[in-house]
Design a protein around this motif. Structure first.
Motif, PDB file in Angstrom:
ATOM      1  N   VAL A 228       0.812  -1.230  -0.146  1.00  0.00           N
ATOM      2  CA  VAL A 228      -0.082   0.111  -0.004  1.00  0.00           C
ATOM      3  C   VAL A 228       0.871   1.399  -0.012  1.00  0.00           C
ATOM      4  CG1 VAL A 228      -1.544   1.301   1.344  1.00  0.00           C
ATOM      5  CG2 VAL A 228      -1.907  -1.181   1.083  1.00  0.00           C
ATOM      6  N   THR A 229       1.874   1.192   0.638  1.00  0.00           N
ATOM      7  CA  THR A 229       2.715   2.573   0.939  1.00  0.00           C
ATOM      8  C   THR A 229       3.512   2.713  -0.634  1.00  0.00           C
ATOM      9  OG1 THR A 229       3.594   2.019   3.010  1.00  0.00           O
ATOM     10  CG2 THR A 229       4.915   3.254   2.106  1.00  0.00           C
ATOM     11  N   LEU A 230       3.953   1.334  -1.170  1.00  0.00           N
ATOM     12  CA  LEU A 230       4.569   1.303  -2.478  1.00  0.00           C
ATOM     13  C   LEU A 230       3.549   2.259  -3.421  1.00  0.00           C
ATOM     14  CD1 LEU A 230       6.697  -1.103  -4.038  1.00  0.00           C
ATOM     15  CD2 LEU A 230       4.819  -0.096  -5.470  1.00  0.00           C
ATOM     16  N   VAL A 231       2.349   1.680  -3.526  1.00  0.00           N
ATOM     17  CA  VAL A 231       1.263   2.230  -4.514  1.00  0.00           C
ATOM     18  C   VAL A 231       1.069   3.544  -4.092  1.00  0.00           C
ATOM     19  CG1 VAL A 231      -0.796   1.686  -5.389  1.00  0.00           C
ATOM     20  CG2 VAL A 231       0.410  -0.131  -5.004  1.00  0.00           C
ATOM     21  N   MET A 232       0.796   3.913  -2.917  1.00  0.00           N
ATOM     22  CA  MET A 232       0.464   5.264  -2.726  1.00  0.00           C
ATOM     23  C   MET A 232       1.503   6.383  -2.938  1.00  0.00           C
ATOM     24  SD  MET A 232      -2.768   5.674  -1.585  1.00  0.00           S
ATOM     25  CE  MET A 232      -2.558   6.946  -0.463  1.00  0.00           C
ATOM     26  N   LEU A 233       2.547   5.931  -2.633  1.00  0.00           N
ATOM     27  CA  LEU A 233       3.920   7.028  -3.039  1.00  0.00           C
ATOM     28  C   LEU A 233       4.174   7.129  -4.783  1.00  0.00           C
ATOM     29  CD1 LEU A 233       6.530   5.691  -0.397  1.00  0.00           C
ATOM     30  CD2 LEU A 233       5.173   8.082  -0.351  1.00  0.00           C
TER      31      LEU A 233
END
Length: 790
Positions: A228-233
C-alpha cells in the motif's frame, strides 16, 4: 559543519554508498538469524517485592505459566467412561510436553486429588481416580459420591453441575517456549478430541502461543502495508525514486537494527512489530521529505551535468537539522522507557533506540547520496496527477494560518486538549477488560477463558505466603492456620475472587474424617497441638509433593491461593489493597505475610511499576524533548513551541485509549513513549523551513507559504500514505496489533494536522525569536493581521 558534512557525503558518494551497502549485507545476514519469541523472565520486574516472592516460592506453590484445560459435556455429567478416559489420556500425555513441571499436574486422573478416610484400621488417603478408570457402574457411582463429599474437588476441579472438569498444569519458567508448548498441548488435545466433549484450554503459554500462531498473518499484513505504501507513493509522487528510496530507507534501517540486536543477543518480541512499523514509518517520512526537497531544488536549477549532485547536497544540508532532530527526539523519548525495571521494556528500548538511530544513515544520509546519482527526469512515471488537489489543501493551510481563522484553530486546539486531558484521567492501568486484551473478545482463547470462569472459581491465580524461614513448623500453629482461614473469608468477599485454597481448608476434613465424617467437627482444632496432630496424620498418608500446594517441606511457609475470574487492572489493584488492609488490621505474633506470586501477583507488580512510573516517564520524555529542542535551536522558547504538537497528539491518543477501553500495560507503554517523539517530527520540518526562509530574507507570510508548499507537501504525502497503511492492521486477528495500528493512525493524523494548521498559526501569532531573530523592521512592516502576496 552541516554544509561540510553534506559536501563530503556527496563528493565521496561512491565510497559512502558502497560502504553502507557492504555493511547492510553483513548486518542483514545477522538480522535473518534473529530469534523471534517471547521470554517470560523478561516480563518480570525482578526487584519488585511481589516478583521476589514469586521467584522464591513458584516451584512450591505454582508459577505463572499455568495452563488450565476444561472438559465439558452438554448432556449428562462427566462421570462417563469415555469422558474420563479423555481426561486420563491428556493428564498422562502432559508429562511429555516440553518444560512441564510433572509435580504440578492436577486432575481427577492424577495422584494429587485424594479422599481422606478414617476407620478402625487407621487413616487412609487414596487417589480419587488413579491409576485406572472406574471398572463398572458401581465404581463410577462411588467416584461421583467421593467427589461430591470433597469440597477441595467439588467446585475447584469438578463444576457444581457435574458437567465439566479441569486439568491444571504448570511449566518451568526458565525452560518454557510458548510456541512449542502451544503446539504440543494442542496436538495432545487433538488426539482425544472427537467432538463429543468440548475441550477448552487457557493460560499464558497458550495465550502467547496464539501470538506466535498468528505470526504468518502478521508478516502478510506487513507485506500488505508495504505494498500500500509503495502504490500510494507511486501515485502521489509520480516518480520511481519517490517509491524506491523511502522503501529502501525503511528496509536498510530494519536490517541494521535487527542485525545489531542479534549481535547484542536481544530477541525480537512478536508483539513489538507495531513499534517496528512505527519506526519504519519514520524512515519513510524522513526519506520522502528529502526526495520532495530534492525535486523542488531540481525545478530551480538550470540543466547541467551536476544538477542532481547540487540538488542532493542542498537537500541534505537543509534537511539535516530537522531530520537529525527528529531522530534524536524519537530515540531520546523512547530511551526513557529503559528506566523501567522490566527487562522486556529495557530490551525493547535498546531495539527501538538502535532502530531509530539507524535512520540517520538510512534516510538522512543514504537517500540524498543515492539521489545524487539520478539524472533529472524528463517526465512523470504515470499521467495521474494528485498534486493539484494536495496543493489546494495546502492553500487552505496557508489561508487559515495567515487569516483570523488561525485564532479559531489555536483556541479550538486548546479546548480540545483540555477536554481530552481531563477525559484521559480515566485511563486504566493494566488490562481494561475481561479476557486478554491481546486477542479479540470472540477469539477462541477469550471464549474458552469466559467459559471456564463461568463454571469454576477462576483460571488466573495469585498466592500469598504466610510464614518465616527461620521458624519451621510455623504453619502448623494455631495462629497461622486461623489467620489463613480469616484471610480467606475476608478476601472472598471481593466478587472477582472466585475462591481460595490453603492448608486451613484441608485440615477440617481430616478432623471430620477422624470422627466418622461428623460435620460438627468440620473445623480447625482449638490448639496448636491438635492442629499439629492433624497435619502429622495428613503427612502420614501423603506422598511426596502432595502437600506442596499448601506448604513447604518444613512447614515454615504456607500459601493461600486465590482464584481470579478476570485480570483487569482494577480487579488486581482492589485485591492487593484488600490484602494489605487485612494484613494491617490483623497483626501476627509470629511470622509475616508475603505478597504475591502466580500470574496475578506478577501482573500486580507490573501494573504497580507502570502506575508509579507512567506520569514520571511521560514528564521526563517531554522534558528530554524540550531540552533537545532548546539545545539545537539555542532557545528555551523552542522547547515550549515544540511541546504543542506533542501535547495535542498525546492527549487525543490517551483520550481515545480511554474511550475504547485500551489499558496502559506492558505492551502499550513503549508505543505511548515512542508516540511522544512521533508527535513532533512533522512540526520540525515545517518550522525549520520557516526559519530557513526568514533567514533568507522572506517576509513571515512568504516564509509560511513557502514552508507549507514545500515541507508541507512531504507531510501531507507521508501522513496520508502511512495512515492508510497502518489502518490495514485493523484486519489483524490480534486485537492488540489492530488497536495499536489504529493508535498509530491517530498519532499520524493529529501530528500532521498540528504541523499543517496549528504550528504555522502559532508561529505567525507569537513570532518566536529563535525563528524570526532580531528583525524589528521586518516585523513592523508585516503585522500579524496582514497578508502579503508571495
Amino acid at each position: 559543519m552541516i554544509e561540510r558534512i553534506a559536501e563530503l557525503c556527496i563528493r565521496r558518494r561512491g565510497l559512502v554508498a558502497g560502504s553502507l551497502f557492504l555493511l547492510t549485507l553483513v548486518l542483514g545476514w545477522f538480522a535473518l538469524h534473529i530469534e523471534v519469541r517471547t521470554v517470560f523472565e523478561d516480563m518480570l520486574p525482578s526487584r519488585h517485592e511481589y516478583v521476589q516472592t514469586h521467584e522464591k516460592f513458584k516451584d512450591t506453590f505454582g508459577g505463572s505459566n499455568m495452563v488450565t484445560i476444561m472438559f465439558e459435556v452438554e448432556q449428562g455429567d462427566i462421570f462417563q467412561a469415555a469422558v474420563l478416559d479423555k481426561v486420563r489420556s491428556v493428564t498422562l500425555g502432559l508429562r511429555e510436553v516440553s518444560a512441564v513441571n510433572p509435580y504440578q499436574i492436577t486432575s481427577l486422573a492424577s495422584k494429587k486429588l485424594k479422599e481422606v478416610r478414617a476407620s478402625t484400621a487407621g487413616i487412609e488417603s487414596r487417589p480419587l481416580m488413579w491409576p485406572d478408570l472406574p471398572a463398572d457402574a458401581e465404581a463410577m457411582s462411588e467416584l461421583r459420591q467421593a467427589v461430591l463429599r470433597n469440597p477441595l474437588v467439588y467446585g475447584p476441579y469438578v463444576s457444581k453441575d457435574l458437567q465439566a472438569t479441569l486439568i491444571s498444569v504448570d511449566f518451568i519458567d526458565q525452560q518454557v517456549d510458548y510456541a512449542k508448548v502451544f503446539s504440543e498441548v494442542r496436538a495432545l488435545i487433538a488426539t482425544v478430541d472427537d467432538g463429543s466433549v468440548k475441550i477448552r484450554v487457557v493460560g499464558d503459554p497458550i495465550l502467547y502461543g496464539w501470538v506466535s500462531h498468528y505470526l504468518p498473518e502478521t508478516l502478510q499484513l506487513v507485506i500488505a502495508a508495504l505494498l500500500v505504501t509503495l502504490v500510494m507513493l507511486f501515485v502521489l509522487l509520480r516518480t520511481w525514486r519517490g517509491v524506491s528510496l523511502p522503501l529502501l530507507a525503511g528496509a536498510v534501517s530494519a536490517l541494521w537494527a535487527l542485525g545489531i540486536c542479534r549481535l547484542l543477543g536481544i530477541n525480537f518480541e512478536p508483539l513489538v512489530i507495531v513499534v517496528a512499523m512505527l519506526i519504519t514509518s519514520r524512515a519513510v517520512s524522513h526519506s520522502v521529505q528529502i526526495v520532495n526537497r530534492f525535486d523542488d531544488e531540481l525545478e530551480l536549477l538550470p540543466p547541467a551535468a551536476d544538477t542532481s549532485r547540487i540538488a542532493a547536497r542542498v537537500a541534505l544540508a537543509d534537511l539535516f537539522r530537522p531530520g537529525m532532530l527528529g531522530v534524536i527526539a524519537d530515540a531520546a523519548c523512547m530511551a526513557v522507557v529503559a528506566l523501567s525495571p522490566i527487562p522486556m521494556l529495557q530490551k525493547l528500548t535498546v531495539l527501538a533506540v538502535v532502530w531509530v538511530s539507524t535512520l540517520t544513515v538510512s534516510a538522512v544520509i543514504l537517500t540524498p547520496v543515492l539521489l545524487s546519482f539520478i539524472r533529472k527526469p524528463h517526465g512523470s512515471a504515470h499521467p495521474i496527477n494528485c498534486l493539484p488537489a494536495l496543493r489546494k489543501v495546502l492553500d487552505l493551510c496557508v489561508w487559515i494560518s495567515l487569516s483570523r481563522a488561525r485564532f479559531a484553530v489555536l483556541g479550538g486546539s486548546l479546548l480540545v486538549v483540555i477536554a481530552a486531558g481531563l477525559y484521559s484521567l480515566n485511563l486504566k492501568i493494566g488490562d481494561a477488560n475481561p479476557g486478554s486484551p491481546i486477542l479479540w473478545p470472540n477469539s477462541p482463547y477469550n471464549l474458552d477463558s469466559a467459559a471456564i470462569n463461568a463454571r469454576f472459581e477462576g483460571v488466573d491465580r495469585m498466592f500469598v505466603v504466610l510464614g518465616d524461614d527461620s521458624r519451621p513448623g510455623l504453619v502448623k500453629g494455631n495462629e497461622a492456620l486461623h489467620a489463613m482461614n480469616a484471610f480467606q473469608r475476608f478476601i472472598e468477599a471481593q466478587p472477582e475472587v472466585g475462591g481460595s485454597l490453603s492448608i486451613a481448608d484441608v485440615l477440617p476434613h481430616v478432623n471430620s474424617s477422624l470422627r466418622e465424617g461428623n460435620p460438627r467437627y468440620l473445623e480447625l482444632g482449638d490448639s496448636s497441638t491438635i492442629n499439629g496432630s492433624l497435619v502429622a496424620m495428613l503427612d502420614s498418608v501423603s506422598e511426596p509433593g502432595d502437600i506442596s500446594r499448601f506448604a513447604d517441606d518444613q512447614y515454615a511457609n504456607g500459601s493461600v491461593t486465590l482464584m481470579f475470574r478476570d485480570r483487569q487492572g482494577e480487579t488486581i489493584r482492589t485485591a492487593v489493597a484488600r490484602i494489605k488492609e487485612f494484613i494491617a488490621s490483623h497483626p501476627l505474633a509470629e511470622g509475616h505475610w508475603q505478597l504475591a506470586g502466580g500470574v496475578i501477583g506478577v501482573m500486580a507488580a507490573v501494573n504497580e511499576i507502570i502506575l508509579s512510573s507512567q506520569i514520571e516517564a511521560i514528564a521526563l520524555a517531554l522534558l528530554v524533548l524540550a531540552v533537545i529542542c532548546t539545545v539545537v535551536y539555542r532557545s528555551s522558547m523552542a522547547g515550549m513551541v515544540f511541546m504543542v504538537p506533542v501535547i495535542i497528539s498525546n492527549m487525543l491518543t490517551f483520550a481515545f485509549m480511554t474511550w475504547k477501553g485500551i489499558g496502559m500495560n506492558i505492551n502499550t507503554v513503549p508505543v505511548a513513549a515512542l508516540g511522544i517523539g512521533l508527535g513532533v517530527d512533522y512540526a520540525f520540518y515545517i518550522v525549520d523551513r520557516i526559519k530557513e526562509e526568514i533567514a533568507a530574507g522572506s517576509t513571515p507570510e512568504h516564509a509560511i507559504r513557502q514552508s507549507l508548499h514545500s515541507a508541507g507537501m512531504g507531510v501531507i504525502v507521508t501522513a496520508s500514505v502511512l495512515i492508510l497503511a497502518t489502518l490495514l492492521w485493523w484486519l489483524s486477528s490480534l486485537r492488540f496489533q489492530a488497536e495499536m495500528g489504529l493508535l498509530m493512525a491517530i498519532w499520524l493524523s493529529v501530528s500532521a494536522f498540528s504541523a499543517l494548521f496549528v504550528m504555522p498559526s502559532l508561529v505567525y501569532v507569537f513570532r518566536p525569536r529563535f525563528i524570526f531573530g532580531e528583525r524589528p523592521e521586518a516585523l513592523a512592516e508585516t503585522p500579524p493581521g496582514s497578508c502579503q502576496p508571495a
